[in-house]
Structures are given as structure tokens and as C-alpha cells.
Motif scaffolding. Structure first.
Motif, PDB file in Angstrom:
ATOM      1  N   HIS A  15      -3.419  12.723  63.021  1.00  0.00           N
ATOM      2  CA  HIS A  15      -3.169  12.418  61.768  1.00  0.00           C
ATOM      3  C   HIS A  15      -2.314  10.778  62.288  1.00  0.00           C
ATOM      4  O   HIS A  15      -2.579   9.375  61.871  1.00  0.00           O
ATOM      5  N   VAL A  16      -2.396  10.389  63.434  1.00  0.00           N
ATOM      6  CA  VAL A  16      -2.182   9.435  64.014  1.00  0.00           C
ATOM      7  C   VAL A  16      -3.861   8.071  63.979  1.00  0.00           C
ATOM      8  O   VAL A  16      -2.949   7.202  63.499  1.00  0.00           O
ATOM      9  N   VAL A  17      -4.255   8.943  63.680  1.00  0.00           N
ATOM     10  CA  VAL A  17      -5.563   8.206  63.311  1.00  0.00           C
ATOM     11  C   VAL A  17      -5.703   7.345  62.130  1.00  0.00           C
ATOM     12  O   VAL A  17      -5.549   6.334  61.634  1.00  0.00           O
ATOM     13  N   GLY A 173       4.222  19.731  58.900  1.00  0.00           N
ATOM     14  CA  GLY A 173       3.664  19.024  57.220  1.00  0.00           C
ATOM     15  C   GLY A 173       2.258  18.717  57.619  1.00  0.00           C
ATOM     16  O   GLY A 173       1.776  18.513  58.392  1.00  0.00           O
ATOM     17  N   HIS A 174       1.625  17.984  55.910  1.00  0.00           N
ATOM     18  CA  HIS A 174       0.516  17.335  56.277  1.00  0.00           C
ATOM     19  C   HIS A 174       0.363  16.378  55.181  1.00  0.00           C
ATOM     20  O   HIS A 174       1.718  16.193  54.839  1.00  0.00           O
ATOM     21  N   GLU A 175      -0.139  14.856  56.411  1.00  0.00           N
ATOM     22  CA  GLU A 175       0.083  13.669  55.137  1.00  0.00           C
ATOM     23  C   GLU A 175      -0.451  14.141  53.326  1.00  0.00           C
ATOM     24  O   GLU A 175      -1.610  14.345  53.211  1.00  0.00           O
ATOM     25  N   SER A 227       3.687  12.433  59.541  1.00  0.00           N
ATOM     26  CA  SER A 227       3.018  11.357  58.862  1.00  0.00           C
ATOM     27  C   SER A 227       4.221  10.593  59.412  1.00  0.00           C
ATOM     28  O   SER A 227       3.664   9.144  59.523  1.00  0.00           O
ATOM     29  N   ASP A 228       5.303  11.366  59.457  1.00  0.00           N
ATOM     30  CA  ASP A 228       6.800  10.217  59.665  1.00  0.00           C
ATOM     31  C   ASP A 228       6.670  10.199  61.433  1.00  0.00           C
ATOM     32  O   ASP A 228       6.042   9.193  62.017  1.00  0.00           O
ATOM     33  N   LEU A 229       5.662  10.905  62.528  1.00  0.00           N
ATOM     34  CA  LEU A 229       5.572  10.935  63.444  1.00  0.00           C
ATOM     35  C   LEU A 229       4.543   9.745  63.437  1.00  0.00           C
ATOM     36  O   LEU A 229       4.584   9.346  64.811  1.00  0.00           O
ATOM     37  N   ALA A 230       3.152  10.015  62.606  1.00  0.00           N
ATOM     38  CA  ALA A 230       2.299   9.363  62.901  1.00  0.00           C
ATOM     39  C   ALA A 230       2.858   8.091  62.473  1.00  0.00           C
ATOM     40  O   ALA A 230       2.349   6.617  64.031  1.00  0.00           O
ATOM     41  N   GLN A 303      12.770   5.176  59.885  1.00  0.00           N
ATOM     42  CA  GLN A 303      13.244   6.084  59.642  1.00  0.00           C
ATOM     43  C   GLN A 303      12.078   7.336  58.889  1.00  0.00           C
ATOM     44  O   GLN A 303      11.617   7.148  58.317  1.00  0.00           O
ATOM     45  N   PRO A 304      13.215   8.634  59.246  1.00  0.00           N
ATOM     46  CA  PRO A 304      11.737   9.613  58.745  1.00  0.00           C
ATOM     47  C   PRO A 304      11.765   9.249  57.060  1.00  0.00           C
ATOM     48  O   PRO A 304      12.844   9.179  56.681  1.00  0.00           O
TER      49      PRO A 304
END
Ligand SMILES: NC(=O)c1ccc[n+]([C@@H]2O[C@H](COP(=O)([O-])OP(=O)(O)OC[C@H]3O[C@@H](n4cnc5c(N)ncnc54)[C@H](O)[C@@H]3O)[C@@H](O)[C@H]2O)c1
Length: 326
Positions: A15-17, A173-175, A227-230, A303-304
Motif C-alpha cells: 500500500h505504501v508503494v 482494510g485494503h486500498e 490506506s490512511d497509514l500509507a 486525517q484518517p
């Protein structure tokens, strides 16, 4: 920006990528595929198969790719196993990270993002947990993260080196805007276990302890959408580059969900029968754990986007269904 993403074939790393590519970064993933898979790496990133315990591979990657930033997500993360497998957790989570840091210093790479964990805090003494909360890990996994955080402070004092240590709460979760899978192998986290049970690849779901001092008796955790983390990784990289100031940040929503709420949401979202067993409490499981992430909100304007458990589970359910169908 040229980013080397170590552990980029894993659940959070992929997800970061995805978010780095969206920001027009050039990305090289280094991963030994012990838990990740090459098919999880979003299209557009290059890939090198390698292990952070191999110093030559690290140096070669840095000399050839010339990254400006390194994002480090490669680690073992089983809390339970970490208590018994001290040598292997030390080797990968500590020695592997030292190899990476030393290779960066030798190649003059100044920016580093580190996947830390809420496990550095241990049992909460107050809630919500802010970054000033005492750090007293109750398992070796958390200890390895804390040791690296402490080392980072010394590296940043001695060298032109800036880091952000991101203390994730429960990644989930997932993107939704992508079809890459990034499914965790042999998961030990709640939502993947619920979804594997919904798919029938596990027999039943065990809820560990229903007599905690919480509204429904089950444990409460802070589920932060991956996705919020990424996105927070990307924002923290921009912060490091602009401000030349290191950061240690919580990444959570500040809102907890109980295990029972997550179970009920999984049944609602998947429309499947998920057999439930009530088990005893697990050692070291606090009743509630959730974050105060105001520092990330204030410093990064982060902001998440997602804080609804049904959305989080639905996004993962779609990824699991796609994975199951292929
Ligand atoms: N998942 C969570 O809820 C959570 C919470 C807090 C912190 N973290 C941290 O976030 C990071 C990523 O976690 P994840 O959930 O994506 O896990 P993951 O297992 O899906 O990803 C880790 C990746 O690192 C790779 N890897 C492991 N050892 C390696 C080695 N020696 N050399 C090269 N690559 C190696 C694996 O193959 C995998 O692709 C980890 O550092 C973890 O400790 C995760």
C-alpha cells in the motif's frame, strides 16, 4: 523522489508503494518474500529479491538505484512467536535494521521511515495513548521496535539523517481504488482471521475473552485503515525533506472497536455464517487500546479517511474475494 521500500511486497508495504507511485515517486522494492508476494507489488515499481541480513544486497541496491529515501517495513511481527524466538527476532528486526541504517549512512541517504508499533507502549496506563505514554513493551516484538527507535535518535544526532518512526495501531482494510491483493500469509490479526473463516479456509473464529471491563466484554482496539497509514508515510517523507526534523508519531483513529463489533460487522458485510467460539483471555491482552494521533494530525495535516468498521471490513472482503477467485 526515489524511494527504496524494504518489505514493499507485504501487506502494508504494498500500500505504501501504491501511494508513493501515485505521488510520482520512482520506487524500488526489496523483499525476501518470506511473507509478501511479488504479485502484491503495484505495477510501476521495480523489485529486487533480497534479505536485509545480506549487507552486499543492501549496498548494491543503494549504489545502483541511488534512493533519496528508505521506507523500512521488513520485520517479523508475531507477538506470540517473538516471546520464544528471541534469536530470530533479534536477527531480522534488529540486526537487519542496523545493516540497513549503516548502508544508508555509508551511501549518504538522509531520509528514513520506520514501521514502529503501538507494541512499544505495553499495557496502557491511560487512554487514549499519546506519544508521551510510557514505553514498556510486554513482548519481544515490541522491544525490537523500541530498540530501533532509540537507535534512530542516536543516528540522527551523529549523522545528517532524519527519520520518522510511525507507531501503527491495528492496520486493517485494503486500498479500495486498486485491485492488487496484498493478502497476509498466516495472519494473526483479527480481520484477516474473520475473513478467512467467512471464506471457509478456517473452521471457526475464537473470540479471546468476553469478560473484560468494556461495554460488550470483548477487547477494544484501534483499527486504522491501511490506506490512511500509507498516506501518512508519504506525508511524513515530505515533512522530513521540508523541515529536516525527525518525528515519532502514533497512527490510529482514536476510536476503538470491540472484537465482538468487528465480528458482527464481518457477518453483516460478508453475509456469511462465521462460526464463533468464545475462548479464554490471552496473556498480555489489555482490555482497551486506542491512540491519540493529534501529533500526526497537527504536524502532517493527516486525517484518517476511514473510521467505520463496515467500510474497513468491506474493503478487505473485496480483496479476499478477488484473491480467492484467482
Ligand atoms: N500489520 C499491523 O497491524 C502492524 C502494526 C504495527 C506495526 N507493523 C509493522 O509494519 C511492518 C509491515 O507489516 P505488515 O503487516 O505489512 O507485515 P508483512 O509480513 O505483510 O510485511 C513484511 C514484509 O517484509 C518482508 N520481510 C520479512 N523479513 C525480511 C527480511 N529479512 N528481508 C527482507 N524482507 C523481509 C516480508 O516478506 C513481507 O513482505 C512490520 O515492520 C510490522 O512490524 C504492522
Amino acid at each position: 523522489m526515489r524511494a527504496l521500500v524494504v518489505g514493499g511486497a507485504g501487506y502494508i508495504g504494498s500500500h505504501v508503494v501504491f501511494y508513493l507511485l501515485k505521488d510520482n515517486c520512482e520506487v524500488l522494492v526489496l523483499d525476501n518474500l518470506s511473507f509478501g508476494s511479488e504479485s502484491s507489488i503495484p505495477k510501476g515499481a521495480d523489485f529486487v529479491l533480497g534479505d536485509i541480513r545480506n549487507k552486499e544486497v543492501l549496498t548494491r541496491c543503494m549504489q545502483n538505484f541511488k534512493p533519496e529515501v528508505v521506507v523500512h517495513l521488513a520485520a517479523l511481527k508475531s507477538v506470540g512467536k517473538s516471546i520464544h524466538e528471541i534469536a530470530v527476532y533479534s536477527d531480522i528486526n534488529i540486526t537487519g535494521t542496523i545493516n540497513l541504517l549503516n548502508a544508508m549512512i555509508a551511501q549518504n541517504i538522509p531520509y528514513f521511515v520506520f514501521s514502529s508499533s503501538a507494541a512499544v507502549y505495553g499495557t496502557p496506563v491511560y487512554l487514549p495513548i499519546d506519544e508521551k505514554h510510557p514505553t514498556k513493551p510486554i513482548n519481544y516484538y515490541g522491544e525490537t521496535k523500541l530498540i530501533i527507535e532509540q537507535m534512530l535518535q542516536w543516528y540522527s544526532r551523529a549523522y545528517p539523517f532524519y527519520y520518522s518512526a510511525l507507531r501503527y495501531f491495528n492496520a486493517s482494510g485494503h486500498e479500495p481504488a486498486s485491485s492488487f491483493f496484498a493478502i497476509e500469509k498466516n495472519p494473526e490479526n483479527l480481520i484477516p482471521i474473520l475473513l478467512e473463516t467467512a471464506l471457509g479456509t478456517r473452521k471457526d473464529f475464537t473470540l479471546f475473552g468476553d469478560d473484560y471491563d468494556t461495554p460488550d466484554g470483548s477487547c477494544i482496539r484501534d483499527y486504522i485503515h491501511v490506506s490512511d497509514l500509507a498516506r501518512a508515510h508519504l506525508l511524513s517523507l515530505h515533512f522530513l525533506k521540508e523541515k529536516k526534523q525527525s518525528l515519532t508519531l502514533n497512527l490510529g483513529t482514536g476510536k476503538g472497536f470491540s472484537t465482538r463489533e468487528a465480528y458482527e460487522s464481518a457477518v453483516r458485510v460478508t453475509k456469511k455464517d462465521i462460526p464463533l467460539t468464545i475462548g479464554g483471555r490471552r496473556e498480555g491482552d489489555p482490555a482497551s487500546m486506542y491512540a491519540l494521533s493529534d501529533r500526526a494530525r497537527n504536524l502532517l495535516a493527516w486525517q484518517p479517511k476511514y473510521n467505520n468498521i463496515d467500510d474497513i471490513i468491506l474493503h478487505s472482503w473485496k480483496a479476499y474475494q478477488r484473491n480467492f477467485e484467482t
